[in-house]
Write an enzyme that holds these catalytic residues in place. Sequence first.
Site, PDB file in Angstrom:
ATOM      1  N   LYS A 108      69.834 -88.030  58.627  1.00 38.72           N
ATOM      2  CA  LYS A 108      70.197 -86.829  59.313  1.00 38.72           C
ATOM      3  C   LYS A 108      71.230 -87.107  60.579  1.00 38.72           C
ATOM      4  CE  LYS A 108      68.816 -82.542  58.976  1.00 38.72           C
ATOM      5  NZ  LYS A 108      68.461 -81.913  57.696  1.00 38.72           N
ATOM      6  N   GLY A 220      64.995 -65.654  60.384  1.00 36.09           N
ATOM      7  CA  GLY A 220      66.332 -66.188  60.376  1.00 36.09           C
ATOM      8  C   GLY A 220      67.261 -65.421  59.397  1.00 36.09           C
ATOM      9  N   GLY A 222      70.567 -66.700  58.496  1.00 38.87           N
ATOM     10  CA  GLY A 222      71.474 -67.582  58.301  1.00 38.87           C
ATOM     11  C   GLY A 222      71.748 -67.767  56.679  1.00 38.87           C
ATOM     12  N   ASN A 223      72.566 -68.810  56.372  1.00 38.21           N
ATOM     13  CA  ASN A 223      72.736 -69.206  55.152  1.00 38.21           C
ATOM     14  C   ASN A 223      71.400 -69.082  54.179  1.00 38.21           C
ATOM     15  OD1 ASN A 223      74.310 -69.992  52.656  1.00 38.21           O
ATOM     16  ND2 ASN A 223      73.522 -71.745  53.076  1.00 38.21           N
TER      17      ASN A 223
HETATM   18  N1  GLU Z   1      70.898 -79.788  55.377  1.00 37.21           N
HETATM   19  C1  GLU Z   1      70.029 -79.634  54.087  1.00 37.21           C
HETATM   20  C2  GLU Z   1      68.789 -80.061  54.065  1.00 37.21           C
HETATM   21  O1  GLU Z   1      68.001 -80.242  55.412  1.00 37.21           O
HETATM   22  C3  GLU Z   1      70.962 -80.281  52.916  1.00 37.21           C
HETATM   23  C4  GLU Z   1      71.028 -81.731  52.933  1.00 37.21           C
HETATM   24  C5  GLU Z   1      71.944 -82.348  51.999  1.00 37.21           C
HETATM   25  O2  GLU Z   1      72.523 -81.664  51.023  1.00 37.21           O
HETATM   26  O3  GLU Z   1      72.239 -83.468  52.104  1.00 37.21           O
HETATM   27  O4  GLU Z   1      68.120 -80.250  53.333  1.00 37.21           O
END
Ligand code: GLU
Length: 429
Positions: A108, A220, A222-223
Amino acid sequence: MTTAGSFNPFAMAQAQFDGVAELLGLDEATRQLLREPLREYSFAIPVRMDDGTHRVFRGFRVQHNDARGASKGGIRFHPQESLDTVRALAMWMSWKTAVVDIPLGGGKGGVICDPHHLSLREQEQICRGWVRQVARNVGPLLDVPAPDVMTSAQHMLWMLDEFETIHGGKYPGFITGKPVGLGGSLGRTEATGYGVVYTLRDALERLGIEARGTTASVQGFGNVARHAIELFARLGGTTVCVACWDQADQTSYSYRRASGIDLDELRGITDRFGGIDRNKARDLGYEVLDGGAWIEQQVDVLIPAALENQINADNVTSIAPSVKVIAEGANGPTTPEADAEIRRRGIFLLPDFLANAGGVTCSYFEQVQSNMNYYWERDEVLRRLDRKMTAAFEGVVELAESRKLYMRDAAYVIAIDRVAQACHDRGWV
Ligand code: GLU
């Protein structure tokens, strides 16, 4: 861990891990390896602002585990970002990729910044600066970023462009969540929200509840939330309440309408930050309630799809007796204290790293397509996504039933066991 002020997501992620390590009887070295990230980078991103001044932003990338494949996970832009938050989210990514059984690890990234107060040019500079600082430590074979809170396809494209400039070649597999037509996959935008509803549909079926006619309250807008609301409506469900952040007031409000919210209507009255215009909402027949009201609604389903630490010891008792399923669209929305109560009440929980794994699963498909340089049709992407999510759901629910485990623990057992096994097979521990 309970109140917002003292909440530490990494302590929470480690506590969850420790409990399952005990359940699995993991040896000490494996526990040590998995309860901390493999690698972490913390760096400065100097940016020349539009007014000619310079500001230095803090950026992070944490690679929690890559025994099953390259690290994978999004990059968040958030004013309250911290290394501990990114550590927790990186750890959850390892469990997420493992529970859906895709050949990737967990990572992350983040930047402490508030995009609401940054121009697009300034955001582009942050994206490019982030890549410059870790260009040798990320890449299609090492660590593959993606969008997350307050980052979009455009941010991914700037990052890709910087990476390709540095490395002198085309590497579309470096990053996912790219714009369609520039290496992105059809279906990626909707994948996380749809994935939440695929697992919700499976859970309702398991509970013998007809999806048509059920009601939901969503935190939320959002997307993830929007696509979950959209697909839930197509299954015949009605979302009666949605909580949305208001940038001007620096707080959130819940919007309720018993006949159901209309996604297009609400989308039509949002400002450029995605916040809903309260007066226009009232004119359209919505009741405007405080931000915490979403959790108190008399609905069948709760979908927290905002941030971590939203269902905690302070508000878990406000969950109405009517709630049968909680589907976690956000990462880490529920604290262990709230978990204990949800479990005691027998509410069916779809844990975050299972319920919201649709995004990373589609990212995996995107990477496969990018590496082949051959792109699938949307139907094919979504069909494969549904199949993967359903298989993961069934694996978890069957373990939960056979071993009488809470759904979160069952998902953890499967995921941690897979990652631990990969570490053992490689001879790391
Ligand atoms: N940010 C998204 C998650 O928390 C997607 C991560 C990704 O696609 O690598 O799962």
